[in-house]
Design a protein around this motif. Structure first.
Motif, PDB file in Angstrom:
ATOM      1  N   LEU A   1       0.795  -1.221   0.000  1.00 19.42           N
ATOM      2  CA  LEU A   1       0.000   0.000   0.000  1.00 19.42           C
ATOM      3  C   LEU A   1       0.829   1.273   0.000  1.00 19.42           C
ATOM      4  N   GLY A   2       2.120   1.136   0.296  1.00 20.80           N
ATOM      5  CA  GLY A   2       2.980   2.315   0.337  1.00 20.80           C
ATOM      6  C   GLY A   2       3.154   2.988  -1.009  1.00 20.80           C
ATOM      7  N   VAL A   3       2.858   2.268  -2.086  1.00 24.07           N
ATOM      8  CA  VAL A   3       3.030   2.828  -3.435  1.00 24.07           C
ATOM      9  C   VAL A   3       1.767   3.529  -3.936  1.00 24.07           C
ATOM     10  N   LEU A   4       0.660   3.415  -3.192  1.00 28.45           N
ATOM     11  CA  LEU A   4      -0.589   4.035  -3.645  1.00 28.45           C
ATOM     12  C   LEU A   4      -0.590   5.527  -3.351  1.00 28.45           C
ATOM     13  N   PRO A   5      -1.218   6.327  -4.204  1.00 31.30           N
ATOM     14  CA  PRO A   5      -1.358   7.753  -3.881  1.00 31.30           C
ATOM     15  C   PRO A   5      -2.304   7.914  -2.701  1.00 31.30           C
ATOM     16  N   PRO A   6      -1.945   8.723  -1.701  1.00 31.85           N
ATOM     17  CA  PRO A   6      -2.794   8.865  -0.515  1.00 31.85           C
ATOM     18  C   PRO A   6      -4.177   9.421  -0.860  1.00 31.85           C
ATOM     19  N   GLY A   7      -5.146   8.956  -0.091  1.00 32.02           N
ATOM     20  CA  GLY A   7      -6.517   9.430  -0.206  1.00 32.02           C
ATOM     21  C   GLY A   7      -7.207   9.194   1.117  1.00 32.02           C
TER      22      GLY A   7
ATOM     23  N   LEU B   1      -0.447   4.651   7.841  1.00 33.47           N
ATOM     24  CA  LEU B   1      -1.084   5.268   6.679  1.00 33.47           C
ATOM     25  C   LEU B   1      -1.219   6.776   6.869  1.00 33.47           C
ATOM     26  N   ALA B   2      -1.610   7.187   8.069  1.00 38.37           N
ATOM     27  CA  ALA B   2      -1.741   8.623   8.339  1.00 38.37           C
ATOM     28  C   ALA B   2      -0.400   9.329   8.258  1.00 38.37           C
ATOM     29  N   SER B   3       0.672   8.619   8.595  1.00 37.02           N
ATOM     30  CA  SER B   3       1.999   9.234   8.567  1.00 37.02           C
ATOM     31  C   SER B   3       2.497   9.475   7.147  1.00 37.02           C
ATOM     32  N   ILE B   4       1.934   8.755   6.174  1.00 36.91           N
ATOM     33  CA  ILE B   4       2.375   8.934   4.787  1.00 36.91           C
ATOM     34  C   ILE B   4       1.326   9.669   3.945  1.00 36.91           C
ATOM     35  N   GLY B   5       0.375  10.307   4.624  1.00 36.51           N
ATOM     36  CA  GLY B   5      -0.511  11.218   3.909  1.00 36.51           C
ATOM     37  C   GLY B   5      -1.961  10.830   3.772  1.00 36.51           C
ATOM     38  N   TRP B   6      -2.338   9.655   4.267  1.00 39.97           N
ATOM     39  CA  TRP B   6      -3.730   9.234   4.157  1.00 39.97           C
ATOM     40  C   TRP B   6      -4.599   9.884   5.235  1.00 39.97           C
ATOM     41  N   GLU B   7      -5.857  10.131   4.891  1.00 45.60           N
ATOM     42  CA  GLU B   7      -6.877  10.480   5.881  1.00 45.60           C
ATOM     43  C   GLU B   7      -7.540   9.165   6.296  1.00 45.60           C
ATOM     44  N   VAL B   8      -7.356   8.754   7.550  1.00 43.40           N
ATOM     45  CA  VAL B   8      -7.694   7.397   7.972  1.00 43.40           C
ATOM     46  C   VAL B   8      -8.774   7.379   9.031  1.00 43.40           C
TER      47      VAL B   8
ATOM     48  N   ASP C   1     -10.991   5.416  -0.546  1.00 48.71           N
ATOM     49  CA  ASP C   1     -10.081   4.995  -1.604  1.00 48.71           C
ATOM     50  C   ASP C   1      -9.392   3.680  -1.258  1.00 48.71           C
ATOM     51  N   LEU C   2      -9.411   3.315   0.011  1.00 50.65           N
ATOM     52  CA  LEU C   2      -8.717   2.117   0.477  1.00 50.65           C
ATOM     53  C   LEU C   2      -9.453   1.531   1.677  1.00 50.65           C
ATOM     54  N   ALA C   3      -9.644   0.220   1.659  1.00 48.07           N
ATOM     55  CA  ALA C   3     -10.206  -0.496   2.806  1.00 48.07           C
ATOM     56  C   ALA C   3      -9.238  -1.616   3.167  1.00 48.07           C
ATOM     57  N   VAL C   4      -8.802  -1.635   4.428  1.00 46.64           N
ATOM     58  CA  VAL C   4      -7.814  -2.599   4.907  1.00 46.64           C
ATOM     59  C   VAL C   4      -8.443  -3.517   5.944  1.00 46.64           C
ATOM     60  N   LEU C   5      -8.224  -4.811   5.777  1.00 50.70           N
ATOM     61  CA  LEU C   5      -8.580  -5.822   6.774  1.00 50.70           C
ATOM     62  C   LEU C   5      -7.306  -6.599   7.085  1.00 50.70           C
ATOM     63  N   ALA C   6      -6.714  -6.376   8.240  1.00 52.09           N
ATOM     64  CA  ALA C   6      -5.461  -7.028   8.593  1.00 52.09           C
ATOM     65  C   ALA C   6      -5.662  -7.917   9.819  1.00 52.09           C
ATOM     66  N   TYR C   7      -5.535  -9.207   9.604  1.00 55.21           N
ATOM     67  CA  TYR C   7      -5.612 -10.218  10.664  1.00 55.21           C
ATOM     68  C   TYR C   7      -6.938 -10.176  11.419  1.00 55.21           C
TER      69      TYR C   7
ATOM     70  N   PRO D   1     -15.376   4.061  -6.692  1.00 55.98           N
ATOM     71  CA  PRO D   1     -14.799   3.509  -7.918  1.00 55.98           C
ATOM     72  C   PRO D   1     -13.300   3.822  -8.001  1.00 55.98           C
ATOM     73  N   GLY D   2     -12.530   2.825  -8.321  1.00 57.84           N
ATOM     74  CA  GLY D   2     -11.085   2.976  -8.349  1.00 57.84           C
ATOM     75  C   GLY D   2     -10.411   2.655  -7.036  1.00 57.84           C
ATOM     76  N   GLY D   3     -11.197   2.371  -6.004  1.00 56.58           N
ATOM     77  CA  GLY D   3     -10.646   2.101  -4.683  1.00 56.58           C
ATOM     78  C   GLY D   3     -10.006   0.729  -4.566  1.00 56.58           C
ATOM     79  N   THR D   4      -9.164   0.562  -3.546  1.00 55.86           N
ATOM     80  CA  THR D   4      -8.399  -0.661  -3.313  1.00 55.86           C
ATOM     81  C   THR D   4      -8.898  -1.394  -2.081  1.00 55.86           C
ATOM     82  N   PHE D   5      -9.088  -2.693  -2.230  1.00 59.56           N
ATOM     83  CA  PHE D   5      -9.381  -3.597  -1.110  1.00 59.56           C
ATOM     84  C   PHE D   5      -8.113  -4.374  -0.802  1.00 59.56           C
TER      85      PHE D   5
END
Length: 202
Positions: free
Chosen positions: A29-35, A51-58, A101-107, A128-132
């Motif tokens: 996910l580090g290569v994605l443009p923040p959103g 994610l917030a540290s690299i520019g995402w609104e989380v 733009d991004l939905a994360v499910l970790a463990y 639309p265009g978002g990442t799972f």
């Protein structure tokens, strides 16, 4: 484990999980443009904070308020591009009107029917265009790897998750078993995870 059990686990002063992001979250996910991102079952928020540290609104969502409180405390010690929104809610009932733009499910280790519900709610939160993105302890970790839950019913394969995604309209970009080196009492061992990354066509 229910919310009460997780709140009890998070009640100590030390972090239950690492303060750093999961290695696969960072690599994929580090290569994605923040959103705008939502971290579902965020726990103490290690991935949300990164994610917030690299520019995402989380938005960090978890049903254990004690975990979120620890994440909020850690956030106060960091320089974040955007403040994290901490939301105490069950991922099996959580919903949003504001697309991400991004939905994360970790463990998030759940029985198959509950996992499918969580997966599909995550996709429903995307624009639309978002990442799972999902990473979780793989079924084979029980017999071939180290650590993780020892209950087969809450483990999964990438193929299981791809089946959960059927009919949601996403394009599966990566779905496989991945290896992760972990510390064990006598050195290091290998844990096996299921990893799935998909995108909702824009």
């Amino acid at each position: 484990m229910d919310a009460a059990a997780w709140n009890e686990r998070y009640a100590g002063t030390d972090l239950v999980w690492s303060a750093t992001p999961n290695q696969f979250v960072a690599a994929e996910l580090g290569v994605l443009p923040p959103g705008r991102a939502v971290d579902l079952a965020a726990g103490e928020g290690r991935n949300a904070l990164w994610l917030a540290s690299i520019g995402w609104e989380v938005t960090a969502v978890d049903f254990a308020g004690a975990g979120l409180e620890k994440g909020r405390a850690v956030a106060e010690t960091l320089e974040l591009a955007h403040p994290v929104t901490w939301e105490c809610a069950d991922v099996l009932t959580w919903a949003t009107d504001a697309p991400y733009d991004l939905a994360v499910l970790a463990y998030l280790q759940l029985p198959a029917d509950e996992r499918r519900e969580a997966v599909r709610r995550a996709v429903a939160a995307l624009r639309p265009g978002g990442t799972f993105f999902l990473v979780a302890h793989d079924t084979t970790n029980l017999t071939e790897g180290v650590g993780g839950p020892q209950e087969a019913s809450v483990l999964m394969t990438a193929e299981d998750v791809v089946a959960d995604l059927a009919g949601t309209g996403v394009e599966v970009l990566r779905a496989e078993r991945v290896a992760r080196e972990v510390d064990v009492p006598d050195g290091t061992g290998t844990a096996y995870d299921a990893l799935v990354r998909a995108a909702l066509p824009g």
